[in-house]
Structure formats: C-alpha cells, structure tokens
Design a protein around this motif. Structure first.
Motif, short mmCIF file in Angstrom:
data_model
loop_
_atom_site.label_atom_id
_atom_site.label_comp_id
_atom_site.label_asym_id
_atom_site.label_seq_id
_atom_site.Cartn_x
_atom_site.Cartn_y
_atom_site.Cartn_z
N ARG A 125 32.78 40.41 37.65
CA ARG A 125 33.73 39.93 38.64
C ARG A 125 35.13 40.43 38.33
O ARG A 125 35.87 40.85 39.22
N VAL B 48 31.66 42.90 42.85
CA VAL B 48 31.25 41.61 43.41
C VAL B 48 29.74 41.54 43.56
O VAL B 48 29.12 40.50 43.31
N LEU C 293 31.74 33.47 46.07
CA LEU C 293 31.34 34.86 46.25
C LEU C 293 30.48 35.02 47.50
O LEU C 293 30.65 35.96 48.28
#
Lengths: 194, 372
Positions: free
Chosen positions: B267, B272, B302
């Motif tokens: 991250r 991602v 996310l």
C-alpha cells in the motif's frame, strides 16, 4: 476579508477574531462563514476536489476555532486561515496518500475521484498529475501557494534539503512535460497549416 | 566574446530558474536582454497560472452551514474556570505527545559523519538530513542510513531508493549494502530479501549469510466475485468459523504479522491491487487475529476506492460487529458504501446511528450531507 497586507490584520478583522476567541457565538459563526472559502481553496489546492478535501476543510474549520488564541495579527486573517487549511490537508494527505493518489487504477475506479479538474485548469492538472505525490506536493506549496523552502520544511516536517530535492525533481519533470506539450502543439499547428 | 548557443542559453536559464526556486544564490551568468524562447515562456506561464488558480478562494457551497455547525459543536465555548484547566491539561498532553513524537523515529536519517548520499537532482544530503522516499540515492564513500537502532550501510557508488521508511524497506539498484543493525527489507531485481545484522547483499548477487532470506511468494489468485455462498472474507472475527475450502486450505499461508506488513508495504508503494489481495488473504487466513481485525477497515477503504461498495460494506460491518478503536472510521465507511449502493433506508439508519454515537466526528458534516 483582506488578503495578506504588510500592515497585518485590519482593525475589523482583529475585532472579529478577538470576539470569536472570547466565545461570542455570533462572531464565531461569522468568522467561519467568512473564512470557509479560503479554507476550501487551500485544501483543494493540496488535495484536489473531492472527499479528502472536504474532510480537510471540515477539520480546518475546527482548527480555526481551536487556534484563535494563536492568531497574532502579523498578517491577515485570510493568510493565517490559508495556512491552517494547508496543514489540515497535509495531515490527510499523509494518511491517505497510497490509496488516494498513487494508483491510477484507483483513480479510474473511484466515482468521487480526488481530482484537480475543477480547481485548476485542465492542462495544469494534466501536467501535475504525472508527478509523484511528494514532488507534486512540493510544487504546489512552493509555486502554487507561495511558501518558502523553510516554511515548507516546517509544514512538511522534513529538512530543507529534502524539500529542495523534491522541488528540483518536480521542476525538471514538469519542464520536460511542458516542452513536450509545446512541441506537440507546434507540430499540430504546422500540420494544420500545411 | 562569442555569442552563446541556444543550448547554452537554455542551460543558463534553467540554472537561474532552479536556483531562484530553491532560494539559492543564482549563478553569475545572466541572460541577454530581450531574448525570447517559447519554451521558457510556456514554463513561466505554467507557474503563473498555477499561482493564480491555487491562491484563489474556493466556492461557497450548500453544505457550508453544516460544516460550520459541525465545527461549532466540536469546539464548544468553555467557561473561564474550566477553560484554564482544560488549557493546562491540553498543554501537558501536547508536551507529552511532542516528547513521544521526538523520540519515535519517523524517517530514515543519514547515520554518522561518513560519506554522503546524493539525490538524482544533485542535492547532497548531509548527516541528520531526512532522506526522501522514492528518489534514487547514490552513496559517496561508505554511507549509512538509519532509523532508530537499525542501520544499513552502502558501499561507495551504491544506488538505492527508500521505499518505506517505517518498514525499513529499500530497493538496491546498484552496488552493495551491509546490515549493521536491525532488520531491513531490501528489494533487488524484483525479489525482496529480509536481511539482519551481518548480512550483505550485492546487486544481482545474493551473498547473504542467512539461507532463509526469502523472496516474496507469488501473488495470490484474483478474488472471484463474492456471492452469498462464497463470502470467504466474511469469516467471523471470533467464534465458530469453519473449515476453509479445499483450495484455500492447500495454499501455503504466511503468518498474520507478515501478511499485514507486506500489505502495508504494498500500500505504501502505491500498489493498491497487491495490497488488496494481501489484506484479503490476511482476513481469510487469519480471521481471528488482531491484525485481520484492524485490516478489515483498511480493506474496506481499499474496496471502496476500487468501486466495490458491496465488498467494502461487508468489511465495515464485520468490524463493527466485533467492535474496536476504529469504529468511527468503519461506521463512516459503512455510510459511504450504503450511499454508493443506493440503499436509502439502511443509509438513513446508519447516519442517525453515526451522529448519535460520534457527535464530535470530523465526518459529521459530510454524513449529514448524505441524508436521503
């Protein structure tokens, strides 16, 4: 409200801030209403238009009320508020950067994408978007918002040399982008004229 | 005196502009008067336009009243007596926090007086300087960098980038490094190696004393679209649970702490997709761990960012069922997910519950703005 002036805060500004600091409910409300556009402008300058900037604007409004006693009147209230907004935005940028900025996949997928499209012209946004986040942040603070290198070092809690490194990298990347765009535009005009 | 070439003029202009931007003394050379170049003009116009647009105030918006009310509620007017006590308490807390923050290392710093790290832009970083993440750094003589008690030293000419200061993660691009103290994650040629004191790594040649310096495992398979029957990441935080499906049971699993660390590294590096896979694996393989519990909120954020509101909602609701210190973030995430899904009735209930439970939340104004 007046922007930064060499003479500092005007008498009406000073009076409103003092009244708000004393707890005058009407003064607090009027002060926030007057400063909210400035806070919003500052947070959007750092974070772009979107949910993150909205959160930062809310936090900045809270920080204004909490920090009324710290306003010394050396500069205008608006300039002070702009720095409050920038600080709030930078705190959020620190926490949310990996999700909000770096991954193009995320920027494509999010409907409320943190976009600079509405706050700065499209070409500026296109060039800035190609920079890594830290370099973009440095360029925005230095050339967009006018902070000095020592001020940026304080805001970003890092060394002046680190700031300079990011600025140099960012400027050189932007230079390359701008020159490429210039050449493309010239070639297009030449083609149109042919 | 010979007339400077266009290239020389350009180089002079660049060095002048960059020096001014860095607030350094510009070089002696000056540009001839009246010289115009469209490239310079375009760059100057860019920065003028940037300043003009970014120093302008933002618009007045319909939500302003809610933002103002939320701020006024968050900072009530205090009575003089309580205000002074509150101020004293706040000062003590702030002083303690400042001491704590000062003692906690937050950035990689150049250790000692040996050597120098030079950035790609030619800036020489001195002892005590915070090294920038993402920039390529070149070691001059033997140069070291440290964070707290962990120290990593590089040979003369070594090139590396700082990936994640907090995770002690760097990428070696040329030359060699030696670990003096602490544990470091050094990536090289696409593989990550965990190195400890006494370990040495040279570019393209692994010469570690520890044969167990392992590369990262291959990325897990992409998640199938979740259905009501296959909600693997809905495993309860505590309680019954059940046997994992056969394919999942056969896949080698890392411990929760390792998965969380790698997810955070991914991250932090901006990957991602990889971070999402790792957080999903954490929640799926170690559902009862404290790492998975906290990871659900991050995973929810996310998923929300990737447009998967239903998956995000599952994570936020799972966290809220178990409870924890991130309840405010999870509740706000739930509201955002419900809004994206268009579930009006549930959204209304979630907002009312949020406003009651978190009256001073920084998200309060925005939550009110989402009321159907």
């Amino acid at each position: 409200m007046d922007d930064r002036t060499p003479q500092g805060a005007s008498a009406p500004e000073r009076a409103l801030v003092d009244a708000a600091a004393r707890g005058d409910a009407d003064a607090r409300r009027r002060l926030l209403a007057a400063l909210l556009p400035t806070l919003r402008g500052a947070t959007r300058a750092v974070l772009g238009v979107g949910a993150d900037a909205d959160d930062a604007t809310q936090q900045a409004a809270i920080d204004v009320l909490r920090g009324l006693d710290t306003f010394r009147g050396d500069g205008s209230v608006k300039a002070w508020a702009r720095t409050v907004g920038v600080r709030a935005a930078l705190r959020i940028a620190r926490k949310r950067r990996p999700v909000a900025v770096l991954d193009p996949e995320v920027m494509q997928a999010r409907e409320d994408v943190t976009s600079m499209r509405e706050s700065i012209p499209g070409e500026l946004q296109a060039h800035l978007a190609k920079l890594p986040a830290l370099q973009r942040e440095a360029i925005v603070l230095r050339h967009g918002l006018g902070y000095t290198v020592p001020e940026m070092a304080t805001l970003l809690e890092t060394s002046a040399n680190t700031i300079k490194s990011r600025l140099l990298q960012g400027r050189r990347a932007l230079r390359s982008e701008i020159r490429r765009a210039t050449l493309v535009a010239q070639a297009r005009r030449t083609g149109d004229d042919a | 005196m010979s007339t400077p070439t266009p290239e020389e003029l350009d180089a002079t202009w660049q060095s002048l502009q960059d020096a001014l931007a860095l607030e350094e003394t510009p070089p002696e050379e000056a540009l001839p008067e009246g010289l115009e170049d469209s490239r310079w003009a375009d760059e100057e116009a860019f920065y003028e336009a940037l300043a003009t647009s970014m120093q302008a105030d933002g618009p007045v918006e319909a939500a302003d009243a809610a933002v103002i009310e939320a701020a006024l509620e968050a900072v009530p007017v205090s009575t003089p007596g309580r205000g002074r006590v509150g101020l004293i308490v706040a000062l003590v807390v702030a002083a303690a926090a400042a001491v704590l923050l000062w003692t906690l290392p937050t950035e990689l710093r150049l250790e000692g007086q040996r050597g120098t790290w030079t950035t790609e832009g030619g800036v020489a970083m001195q002892a005590g300087d915070v090294l920038p993440e993402g920039d390529e750094l070149v070691a001059t003589q033997a140069a070291c960098l440290s964070r707290g008690d962990a120290v990593l030293c590089a040979r003369d000419g070594a090139r590396l980038t700082v990936d994640d200061a907090e995770a002690h993660a760097v990428t070696l691009r040329a030359g060699a490094v030696d670990v003096q103290a602490g544990t470091w994650r050094v990536s090289m040629a696409g593989a990550e190696h965990r190195l400890g004191p006494g370990d040495h790594l040279a570019f393209a040649i692994l010469a570690s004393k520890r044969p167990e310096a392992e590369p990262l495992p291959p990325a897990p398979e992409p998640e199938p679209e979740p259905t009501a029957d296959t909600a693997l990441d809905d495993a309860p935080a505590a309680g019954t649970g059940g046997p994992l499906p056969e394919a999942e049971a056969k896949r080698p699993s890392l411990d929760a702490a390792t998965l969380l660390e790698r997810a955070r590294t991914a991250r932090g590096a901006g990957n991602v997709a990889k971070a999402t896979r790792l957080y999903r694996a954490l929640v799926r393989q170690h559902p009862r761990s404290s790492e998975a519990k906290a990871g659900r909120v991050t995973l929810g954020q996310l998923e929300l960012g990737r447009g998967r509101a239903k998956a995000a909602l599952r994570q936020f609701e799972a966290y809220l069922r178990a409870g924890g210190p991130l309840a405010e973030e999870a509740a706000w995430g739930k509201i955002q997910a419900l809004d994206r899904l268009g579930r009006t009735e549930a959204l209304e209930g979630a907002i009312e519950a949020f406003l009651t439970t978190h009256p001073r939340s920084v998200y309060r104004g925005r939550a009110k703005g989402l009321r159907p």
